[in-house]
Motif scaffolding. Structure first.
Motif, PDB file in Angstrom:
ATOM      1  N   ASN A   1      -6.070   5.524   4.275  1.00  0.00           N
ATOM      2  CA  ASN A   1      -4.885   6.360   4.144  1.00  0.00           C
ATOM      3  C   ASN A   1      -3.681   5.538   3.694  1.00  0.00           C
ATOM      4  O   ASN A   1      -2.535   5.913   3.914  1.00  0.00           O
ATOM      5  CB  ASN A   1      -4.568   7.079   5.455  1.00  0.00           C
ATOM      6  N   LEU A   2      -3.955   4.401   3.031  1.00  0.00           N
ATOM      7  CA  LEU A   2      -2.919   3.542   2.485  1.00  0.00           C
ATOM      8  C   LEU A   2      -2.738   3.897   1.012  1.00  0.00           C
ATOM      9  O   LEU A   2      -3.676   3.776   0.219  1.00  0.00           O
ATOM     10  CB  LEU A   2      -3.312   2.072   2.637  1.00  0.00           C
ATOM     11  N   VAL A   3      -1.534   4.343   0.639  1.00  0.00           N
ATOM     12  CA  VAL A   3      -1.321   4.864  -0.708  1.00  0.00           C
ATOM     13  C   VAL A   3      -0.133   4.186  -1.377  1.00  0.00           C
ATOM     14  O   VAL A   3       0.742   3.604  -0.724  1.00  0.00           O
ATOM     15  CB  VAL A   3      -1.090   6.391  -0.685  1.00  0.00           C
ATOM     16  N   MET A   4      -0.091   4.282  -2.704  1.00  0.00           N
ATOM     17  CA  MET A   4       1.015   3.741  -3.490  1.00  0.00           C
ATOM     18  C   MET A   4       2.172   4.723  -3.513  1.00  0.00           C
ATOM     19  O   MET A   4       1.976   5.940  -3.499  1.00  0.00           O
ATOM     20  CB  MET A   4       0.556   3.449  -4.921  1.00  0.00           C
ATOM     21  N   THR A   5       3.383   4.176  -3.549  1.00  0.00           N
ATOM     22  CA  THR A   5       4.566   4.999  -3.777  1.00  0.00           C
ATOM     23  C   THR A   5       4.948   4.869  -5.254  1.00  0.00           C
ATOM     24  O   THR A   5       4.140   4.444  -6.071  1.00  0.00           O
ATOM     25  CB  THR A   5       5.718   4.545  -2.862  1.00  0.00           C
ATOM     26  N   GLY A   6       6.181   5.207  -5.588  1.00  0.00           N
ATOM     27  CA  GLY A   6       6.554   5.268  -7.003  1.00  0.00           C
ATOM     28  C   GLY A   6       7.401   4.121  -7.500  1.00  0.00           C
ATOM     29  O   GLY A   6       8.165   4.291  -8.461  1.00  0.00           O
ATOM     30  N   PHE A   7       7.273   2.913  -6.903  1.00  0.00           N
ATOM     31  CA  PHE A   7       8.029   1.758  -7.375  1.00  0.00           C
ATOM     32  C   PHE A   7       7.105   0.558  -7.487  1.00  0.00           C
ATOM     33  O   PHE A   7       6.350   0.250  -6.559  1.00  0.00           O
ATOM     34  CB  PHE A   7       9.181   1.420  -6.435  1.00  0.00           C
TER      35      PHE A   7
END
Length: 262
Positions: free
Chosen positions: A165-171
């Protein structure tokens, strides 16, 4: 450091707010989202803004011209919105060295400067903010798979069965190595060239990838109710843009899936 802002999307989920304007010009707390993005990037050291435009691009170009707060702006035209990796390739001719990348419809109050500092210290081929979300929501995002040592071994875009449940953000920050990876990406089942696929190619080729836990919050303004949430947060926010947050609560995010087709 140069900073790339992806601002070409139509914002179909934001209608009717985007019927007559690109989604990055939708106002949150009295000003366009894009200006909040610009301010975040300038606060952490951007010395040139490269803005990828598409839908109703003239409104963005006419509004900001060739500079923002004294920092030069270059525009790159994405004629078809075919995914984030495709959008990144539009700026390849303008990039000289390492660069930052931010999605143009995100409102951040988080530790963006930590990513830039890590990039400068390690010169990673990719560094980005990550966060944990409820497991049932992970399939909406770019998901990271890690080994027993916590090292990233794979990145996958919106998997049906997320490995974590580890996800990328938008930066993000990147070296120019990302362009070669984007050229190699194959079109996904969604009909897009996905940025997580490009990052995964970097990982599989042994490149240095750094993931930094997000401290603070962001709102991905994908729907009208997201705009309202972002506005509520900004009106109650007292932290400094791009720097340490005064909040002591756990990191929080409110967002919708990343895509340049909407």
């Amino acid at each position: 450091m140069q900073a790339v802002v992806l601002s070409a999307g139509k914002g179909t989920r934001l209608r009717p707010l985007t019927d007559d304007k690109p989604k990055v010009l939708v106002e949150v707390d009295g000003r366009p989202i894009l200006e909040d993005v610009f301010d975040n990037l300038l606060e952490i050291g951007a010395d040139e803004l490269i803005v990828v435009v598409g839908y109703l691009k003239e409104q963005i170009m006419d509004r900001y011209g060739d500079s923002y707060r004294g920092v030069p702006i270059t525009y790159a035209h994405q004629r078809e919105q075919l995914g984030l990796a495709h959008a990144i390739l539009q700026v390849e001719p303008y990039i000289d060295d390492d660069f930052m990348l931010m999605l143009g419809d995100n409102v951040f109050r988080a530790n963006l400067g930590d990513v830039v500092n890590r990039q400068q210290e390690d010169r990673a081929d990719a560094a980005f903010l990550v966060e944990q979300v409820p497991y049932e929501e992970a399939s909406r995002y770019g998901v990271l798979d890690t080994n027993e040592y916590g090292e990233i071994v794979e990145v996958m875009e919106k998997p049906d069965d997320p490995p974590s449940n580890l996800v990328m953000t938008g930066f993000y920050t990147f070296t120019p190595a990302i362009f070669h990876a984007c050229h190699l990406v194959q079109q996904s089942d969604r009909g897009e060239y996905e940025l997580p696929d490009a990052i995964d190619l970097l990982i599989q080729s042994g490149r240095t990838i750094d993931a930094i836990r997000m401290e603070g919050w962001r709102v991905d303004v994908g729907y009208p109710e997201d705009r309202d949430r972002a506005e509520d947060r900004l009106q109650s926010e007292s932290g400094r843009i791009g720097g340490p947050q005064q909040e002591t609560e756990s990191p929080e995010v409110e967002q919708t899936p990343e895509s340049t087709t909407d």
